[in-house]
Design a protein around this motif. Structure first.
Motif, PDB file in Angstrom:
ATOM      1  N   ALA A  25      -8.694   4.877  -5.732  1.00 44.23           N
ATOM      2  CA  ALA A  25      -7.847   3.869  -6.386  1.00 44.23           C
ATOM      3  C   ALA A  25      -6.370   4.177  -6.150  1.00 44.23           C
ATOM      4  CB  ALA A  25      -8.148   3.820  -7.874  1.00 44.23           C
ATOM      5  N   LEU A  26      -6.010   5.451  -6.153  1.00 42.74           N
ATOM      6  CA  LEU A  26      -4.607   5.829  -5.942  1.00 42.74           C
ATOM      7  C   LEU A  26      -4.182   5.719  -4.484  1.00 42.74           C
ATOM      8  CD1 LEU A  26      -4.316   8.950  -8.263  1.00 42.74           C
ATOM      9  CD2 LEU A  26      -3.170   6.746  -8.569  1.00 42.74           C
ATOM     10  N   LEU A  27      -5.023   6.200  -3.575  1.00 43.47           N
ATOM     11  CA  LEU A  27      -4.614   6.295  -2.168  1.00 43.47           C
ATOM     12  C   LEU A  27      -4.974   5.062  -1.338  1.00 43.47           C
ATOM     13  CD1 LEU A  27      -5.515  10.037  -1.495  1.00 43.47           C
ATOM     14  CD2 LEU A  27      -3.318   9.055  -2.168  1.00 43.47           C
ATOM     15  N   ILE A  28      -6.154   4.509  -1.530  1.00 44.78           N
ATOM     16  CA  ILE A  28      -6.603   3.349  -0.756  1.00 44.78           C
ATOM     17  C   ILE A  28      -7.124   2.310  -1.760  1.00 44.78           C
ATOM     18  CG2 ILE A  28      -8.053   2.564   1.148  1.00 44.78           C
ATOM     19  CD1 ILE A  28      -8.419   5.569   1.840  1.00 44.78           C
ATOM     20  N   PRO A  29      -6.253   1.482  -2.313  1.00 44.80           N
ATOM     21  CA  PRO A  29      -6.641   0.575  -3.396  1.00 44.80           C
ATOM     22  C   PRO A  29      -7.806  -0.359  -3.074  1.00 44.80           C
ATOM     23  CG  PRO A  29      -4.270   0.617  -3.164  1.00 44.80           C
ATOM     24  CD  PRO A  29      -4.825   1.397  -2.026  1.00 44.80           C
ATOM     25  N   LEU A  30      -7.929  -0.843  -1.843  1.00 49.40           N
ATOM     26  CA  LEU A  30      -9.040  -1.741  -1.514  1.00 49.40           C
ATOM     27  C   LEU A  30     -10.383  -1.032  -1.681  1.00 49.40           C
ATOM     28  CD1 LEU A  30     -10.050  -4.443  -0.489  1.00 49.40           C
ATOM     29  CD2 LEU A  30      -9.822  -3.562   1.843  1.00 49.40           C
ATOM     30  N   ILE A  31     -10.513   0.174  -1.148  1.00 46.15           N
ATOM     31  CA  ILE A  31     -11.760   0.952  -1.302  1.00 46.15           C
ATOM     32  C   ILE A  31     -11.955   1.343  -2.768  1.00 46.15           C
ATOM     33  CG2 ILE A  31     -12.949   3.090  -0.666  1.00 46.15           C
ATOM     34  CD1 ILE A  31     -11.663   2.840   2.079  1.00 46.15           C
ATOM     35  N   GLY A  66     -15.426   2.792 -14.202  1.00 45.98           N
ATOM     36  CA  GLY A  66     -15.375   1.762 -13.171  1.00 45.98           C
ATOM     37  C   GLY A  66     -14.305   0.725 -13.485  1.00 45.98           C
ATOM     38  N   ILE A  67     -14.234   0.325 -14.742  1.00 41.87           N
ATOM     39  CA  ILE A  67     -13.206  -0.651 -15.162  1.00 41.87           C
ATOM     40  C   ILE A  67     -11.804  -0.049 -15.000  1.00 41.87           C
ATOM     41  CG2 ILE A  67     -12.292  -1.927 -17.138  1.00 41.87           C
ATOM     42  CD1 ILE A  67     -15.276  -2.227 -18.032  1.00 41.87           C
ATOM     43  N   TYR A  68     -11.653   1.214 -15.405  1.00 46.93           N
ATOM     44  CA  TYR A  68     -10.338   1.877 -15.254  1.00 46.93           C
ATOM     45  C   TYR A  68      -9.949   2.007 -13.774  1.00 46.93           C
ATOM     46  CZ  TYR A  68     -10.623   3.126 -20.202  1.00 46.93           C
ATOM     47  OH  TYR A  68     -10.708   3.090 -21.564  1.00 46.93           O
ATOM     48  N   ILE A  69     -10.926   2.306 -12.935  1.00 48.92           N
ATOM     49  CA  ILE A  69     -10.660   2.445 -11.490  1.00 48.92           C
ATOM     50  C   ILE A  69     -10.249   1.093 -10.905  1.00 48.92           C
ATOM     51  CG2 ILE A  69     -11.764   2.927  -9.256  1.00 48.92           C
ATOM     52  CD1 ILE A  69     -13.367   5.151 -10.729  1.00 48.92           C
ATOM     53  N   ILE A  70     -10.910   0.010 -11.337  1.00 48.51           N
ATOM     54  CA  ILE A  70     -10.526  -1.332 -10.872  1.00 48.51           C
ATOM     55  C   ILE A  70      -9.078  -1.631 -11.269  1.00 48.51           C
ATOM     56  CG2 ILE A  70     -10.932  -3.814 -11.210  1.00 48.51           C
ATOM     57  CD1 ILE A  70     -13.942  -3.094 -11.534  1.00 48.51           C
ATOM     58  N   LEU A  71      -8.748  -1.357 -12.534  1.00 48.65           N
ATOM     59  CA  LEU A  71      -7.378  -1.614 -12.999  1.00 48.65           C
ATOM     60  C   LEU A  71      -6.359  -0.778 -12.229  1.00 48.65           C
ATOM     61  CD1 LEU A  71      -7.967  -1.851 -16.859  1.00 48.65           C
ATOM     62  CD2 LEU A  71      -7.470  -3.715 -15.264  1.00 48.65           C
ATOM     63  N   LEU A  72      -6.666   0.501 -12.029  1.00 44.15           N
ATOM     64  CA  LEU A  72      -5.747   1.375 -11.294  1.00 44.15           C
ATOM     65  C   LEU A  72      -5.593   0.901  -9.843  1.00 44.15           C
ATOM     66  CD1 LEU A  72      -3.971   3.916 -11.326  1.00 44.15           C
ATOM     67  CD2 LEU A  72      -6.017   5.239 -10.719  1.00 44.15           C
ATOM     68  N   SER A  73      -6.701   0.460  -9.229  1.00 38.90           N
ATOM     69  CA  SER A  73      -6.625  -0.045  -7.849  1.00 38.90           C
ATOM     70  C   SER A  73      -5.718  -1.269  -7.772  1.00 38.90           C
ATOM     71  CB  SER A  73      -8.019  -0.428  -7.350  1.00 38.90           C
ATOM     72  OG  SER A  73      -8.834   0.705  -7.245  1.00 38.90           O
ATOM     73  N   LEU A  74      -5.874  -2.178  -8.714  1.00 42.17           N
ATOM     74  CA  LEU A  74      -5.031  -3.382  -8.720  1.00 42.17           C
ATOM     75  C   LEU A  74      -3.555  -3.031  -8.934  1.00 42.17           C
ATOM     76  CD1 LEU A  74      -7.332  -5.832 -10.725  1.00 42.17           C
ATOM     77  CD2 LEU A  74      -6.881  -5.800  -8.251  1.00 42.17           C
ATOM     78  N   ILE A  75      -3.297  -2.111  -9.856  1.00 43.95           N
ATOM     79  CA  ILE A  75      -1.903  -1.680 -10.113  1.00 43.95           C
ATOM     80  C   ILE A  75      -1.323  -1.028  -8.858  1.00 43.95           C
ATOM     81  CG2 ILE A  75      -0.489  -0.032 -11.405  1.00 43.95           C
ATOM     82  CD1 ILE A  75      -2.349  -0.609 -13.826  1.00 43.95           C
ATOM     83  N   MET A  76      -2.105  -0.134  -8.220  1.00 46.92           N
ATOM     84  CA  MET A  76      -1.603   0.545  -7.016  1.00 46.92           C
ATOM     85  C   MET A  76      -1.427  -0.447  -5.867  1.00 46.92           C
ATOM     86  SD  MET A  76      -0.878   3.485  -7.913  1.00 46.92           S
ATOM     87  CE  MET A  76      -0.395   4.107  -6.338  1.00 46.92           C
ATOM     88  N   TRP A  77      -2.281  -1.448  -5.781  1.00 45.08           N
ATOM     89  CA  TRP A  77      -2.146  -2.466  -4.758  1.00 45.08           C
ATOM     90  C   TRP A  77      -0.812  -3.210  -4.930  1.00 45.08           C
ATOM     91  CZ3 TRP A  77      -7.168  -5.372  -3.213  1.00 45.08           C
ATOM     92  CH2 TRP A  77      -7.032  -5.902  -1.921  1.00 45.08           C
ATOM     93  N   ILE A  78      -0.524  -3.550  -6.167  1.00 46.10           N
ATOM     94  CA  ILE A  78       0.754  -4.218  -6.462  1.00 46.10           C
ATOM     95  C   ILE A  78       1.923  -3.297  -6.130  1.00 46.10           C
ATOM     96  CG2 ILE A  78       2.199  -5.167  -8.329  1.00 46.10           C
ATOM     97  CD1 ILE A  78      -0.446  -6.171  -9.598  1.00 46.10           C
ATOM     98  N   VAL A  79       1.810  -2.013  -6.497  1.00 43.91           N
ATOM     99  CA  VAL A  79       2.883  -1.054  -6.207  1.00 43.91           C
ATOM    100  C   VAL A  79       3.097  -0.952  -4.702  1.00 43.91           C
ATOM    101  CG1 VAL A  79       3.514   1.402  -6.303  1.00 43.91           C
ATOM    102  CG2 VAL A  79       2.629   0.255  -8.344  1.00 43.91           C
ATOM    103  N   ILE A 114     -13.384  -1.683  -4.611  1.00 47.76           N
ATOM    104  CA  ILE A 114     -14.825  -1.837  -4.330  1.00 47.76           C
ATOM    105  C   ILE A 114     -15.633  -0.749  -5.047  1.00 47.76           C
ATOM    106  CG2 ILE A 114     -16.573  -1.751  -2.500  1.00 47.76           C
ATOM    107  CD1 ILE A 114     -14.360  -2.930  -0.630  1.00 47.76           C
ATOM    108  N   TYR A 115     -15.136   0.473  -4.970  1.00 47.86           N
ATOM    109  CA  TYR A 115     -15.792   1.616  -5.625  1.00 47.86           C
ATOM    110  C   TYR A 115     -15.876   1.385  -7.138  1.00 47.86           C
ATOM    111  CZ  TYR A 115     -17.019   6.619  -5.859  1.00 47.86           C
ATOM    112  OH  TYR A 115     -17.657   7.815  -6.026  1.00 47.86           O
ATOM    113  N   GLY A 116     -14.764   0.915  -7.728  1.00 47.48           N
ATOM    114  CA  GLY A 116     -14.728   0.641  -9.167  1.00 47.48           C
ATOM    115  C   GLY A 116     -15.698  -0.457  -9.565  1.00 47.48           C
ATOM    116  N   ILE A 117     -15.807  -1.509  -8.732  1.00 44.79           N
ATOM    117  CA  ILE A 117     -16.767  -2.584  -9.028  1.00 44.79           C
ATOM    118  C   ILE A 117     -18.192  -2.047  -8.999  1.00 44.79           C
ATOM    119  CG2 ILE A 117     -17.743  -4.734  -8.125  1.00 44.79           C
ATOM    120  CD1 ILE A 117     -14.851  -5.444  -7.198  1.00 44.79           C
ATOM    121  N   ILE A 118     -18.487  -1.226  -8.021  1.00 42.67           N
ATOM    122  CA  ILE A 118     -19.834  -0.632  -7.933  1.00 42.67           C
ATOM    123  C   ILE A 118     -20.114   0.225  -9.167  1.00 42.67           C
ATOM    124  CG2 ILE A 118     -21.277   1.027  -6.672  1.00 42.67           C
ATOM    125  CD1 ILE A 118     -19.918  -0.027  -4.100  1.00 42.67           C
TER     126      ILE A 118
END
Length: 136
Positions: free
Chosen positions: A86-92, A113-126, A95-99
């Motif tokens: 979630a921190l380094l590669i938000p797209l993966i 999983g929910i926290y990982i999805i949120l962190l991925s979205l935040i990092m994607w925006i960043v 997906i990982y968080g959804i799984i």
């Protein structure tokens, strides 16, 4: 042979009866002793069986604890990998968080999983904001 008087006969019968009673008491005592020995042997064998069962139970519970410990370590690693993605590669990471959110095996997977999805979205925006800021 001399004739026995009635009193002597009675005394002899009483003595023989007492002897028979004593013999019966001795026989009963011997049989009780044998029964007690049998009970003692049975109790000892039951105790040995219980000890064997306790040993087996101990070893089984020890193995279960080891498996549980390995499983909990594996669960922690799976969750940590999700946060790293979630921190380094938000797209993966997304997906990982959804799984993880879909899988309900350990209940903690859904929460993380929910926290990982949120962190991925935040990092994607960043990352998008950093990309916009860098490109003139």
């Amino acid at each position: 042979m001399r004739k026995m008087s009635n009193e002597e006969k009675i005394e002899e019968v009483i003595e023989s009866t007492e002897n028979k009673e004593n013999q019966d008491e001795i026989i009963n005592a011997e049989s009780e002793t044998e029964e007690n020995q049998d009970e003692t042997i049975n109790a000892e064998s039951e105790m040995e069986e219980e000890i064997k069962f306790d040993d087996e139970t101990f070893f089984k519970s020890d193995n279960v604890e080891r498996k549980t410990e390995k499983t909990s370590n594996l669960n922690k690693i799976i969750i940590i990998v999700g946060y790293i993605f979630a921190l380094l590669i938000p797209l993966i990471g997304l997906i990982y968080g959804i799984i993880l959110a879909i899988i309900n095996k350990p209940p903690s997977y859904r929460e993380h999983g929910i926290y990982i999805i949120l962190l991925s979205l935040i990092m994607w925006i960043v990352y998008i904001l950093i990309g916009i800021a860098v490109i003139p």
